[in-house]
Every structure is written in structure tokens, then in C-alpha cells.
Design an enzyme around this catalytic site. Structure first.
Site, PDB file in Angstrom:
ATOM      1  CB  CYS A   1      -2.459   0.357   9.591  1.00 34.23           C
ATOM      2  SG  CYS A   1      -3.449  -1.143   9.862  1.00 34.23           S
TER       3      CYS A   1
ATOM      4  CD  GLU B   1       0.525  -5.305   7.543  1.00 27.85           C
ATOM      5  OE1 GLU B   1       1.086  -4.219   7.701  1.00 27.85           O
ATOM      6  OE2 GLU B   1      -0.482  -5.459   6.808  1.00 27.85           O
TER       7      GLU B   1
ATOM      8  CB  CYS C   1      -1.466  -4.473  10.945  1.00 26.60           C
ATOM      9  SG  CYS C   1      -2.578  -4.764   9.543  1.00 26.60           S
TER      10      CYS C   1
ATOM     11  CG  HIS D   1      -4.755  -4.171   6.290  1.00 31.90           C
ATOM     12  ND1 HIS D   1      -4.291  -3.098   7.015  1.00 31.90           N
ATOM     13  CD2 HIS D   1      -5.880  -3.739   5.672  1.00 31.90           C
ATOM     14  CE1 HIS D   1      -5.102  -2.063   6.844  1.00 31.90           C
ATOM     15  NE2 HIS D   1      -6.072  -2.434   6.028  1.00 31.90           N
TER      16      HIS D   1
END
Length: 156
Positions: free
Chosen positions: A93, A65, A96, A63
Site C-alpha cells: 500500500c 511489510e 508501506c 502491516h
């Protein structure tokens, strides 16, 4: 001593940095990745950038992040991101959020809410000292996400 108004302005505000995160999201979009972008800032300096790379890397953890957290830790030479701000185009999410919790990041600014998979909907926690700002340029971030999924549906 005269103090001029223009001397008090700084181009390095939350909107400036969120636009940089949106540029990362656009890069993800261009690569046929879900368009989420992130940057990490320390002392008005961008120290890390990231965008989703889950398709390219075949890695569900890639992701935006996570990419930015790793880059920032490498830049700083340590795992803690105190005195740093994450700007991300979509609410993190739970995965993260967990990484951000452990990084002890000082502040998170996110654009669009993720009502279904965001950390709040999933019951995840951030570090108690982390400050949150939400909704900055949310329309722009949401629009890019909607365009992406409309394009995906039309191709299938």
C-alpha cells in the site's frame, strides 16, 4: 573440469522465498488477519519475517511489510535495507511504499496486484533504485485472500 548442471542450481530463488512469504500469509489467515505475508532476504538469508497483525495489535500500521522492515532494521543494526529484497504476497500500500522508500530497499518482489489500494493505484513512489518484480505466485496469494474474504462474508 566437468561442471554438472545440478551444481549450478540453487534452492534459494525467488519462488523459494515467495513460498516463505506465503507461509507467513497463511499464519495471518490462521490468526484471522488479512492474509498478507512478507520476508526480507539479504545474501540468500531470511533476516526478517512478518504478517499482518492489525487486528491483534489494534494498529492500522501493523502491516506485514512494516513488521518485516522493523525486524530487518533491528537485525542489521541500521535503518537502510540496501542489498535486501522484500518478498510480499500483496502489492504494498502507499504507507508501506513510503516506508520502503525511506529504507532504500534494493528490490521488491510481490505476488498479487492490489488494483484498489496498491501503491501504484494510490500514486505512491518507491525509491528510484528499487527494482520491482511482480506476479510471482500471484494465483496462490490471490486465492488465499479470496478464501479469507469469502469466509468473512459468510460469518457476517
Amino acid at each position: 573440469m566437468k561442471l554438472y548442471f545440478w551444481a549450478m542450481l540453487t534452492p534459494f530463488d525467488d519462488t523459494y522465498f515467495m513460498k516463505k512469504a506465503l507461509a507467513e500469509a497463511q499464519e495471518a489467515y490462521n490468526r484471522n488477519e488479512i492474509p498478507v505475508g512478507a520476508i526480507i532476504v539479504s545474501e540468500n538469508t531470511i533476516i526478517a519475517r512478518g504478517h499482518n497483525l492489525t487486528e491483534m495489535l489494534n494498529d492500522v500500521t501493523a502491516h506485514a511489510e512494516m513488521q518485516a522492515i522493523t525486524a530487518a532494521a533491528n537485525y542489521l543494526g541500521g535503518k537502510y535495507l540496501t542489498n535486501c529484497t522484500l518478498y510480499v504476497t500483496l502489492e504494498p500500500c502507499q504507507m508501506c511504499a513510503g516506508a520502503l522508500y525511506w529504507s532504500q530497499i534494493s528490490r521488491i518482489v510481490f505476488a498479487a496486484k492490489d488494483e484498489q489500494r496498491g501503491y501504484r493505484a494510490m500514486g505512491a513512489q518507491l525509491h528510484p533504485k528499487t527494482k520491482i518484480t511482480e506476479g510471482l505466485l500471484a494465483e496462490e496469494a490471490s486465492s488465499l485472500l479470496k478464501q479469507f474474504f469469502i469466509k468473512k462474508r459468510n460469518l457476517n
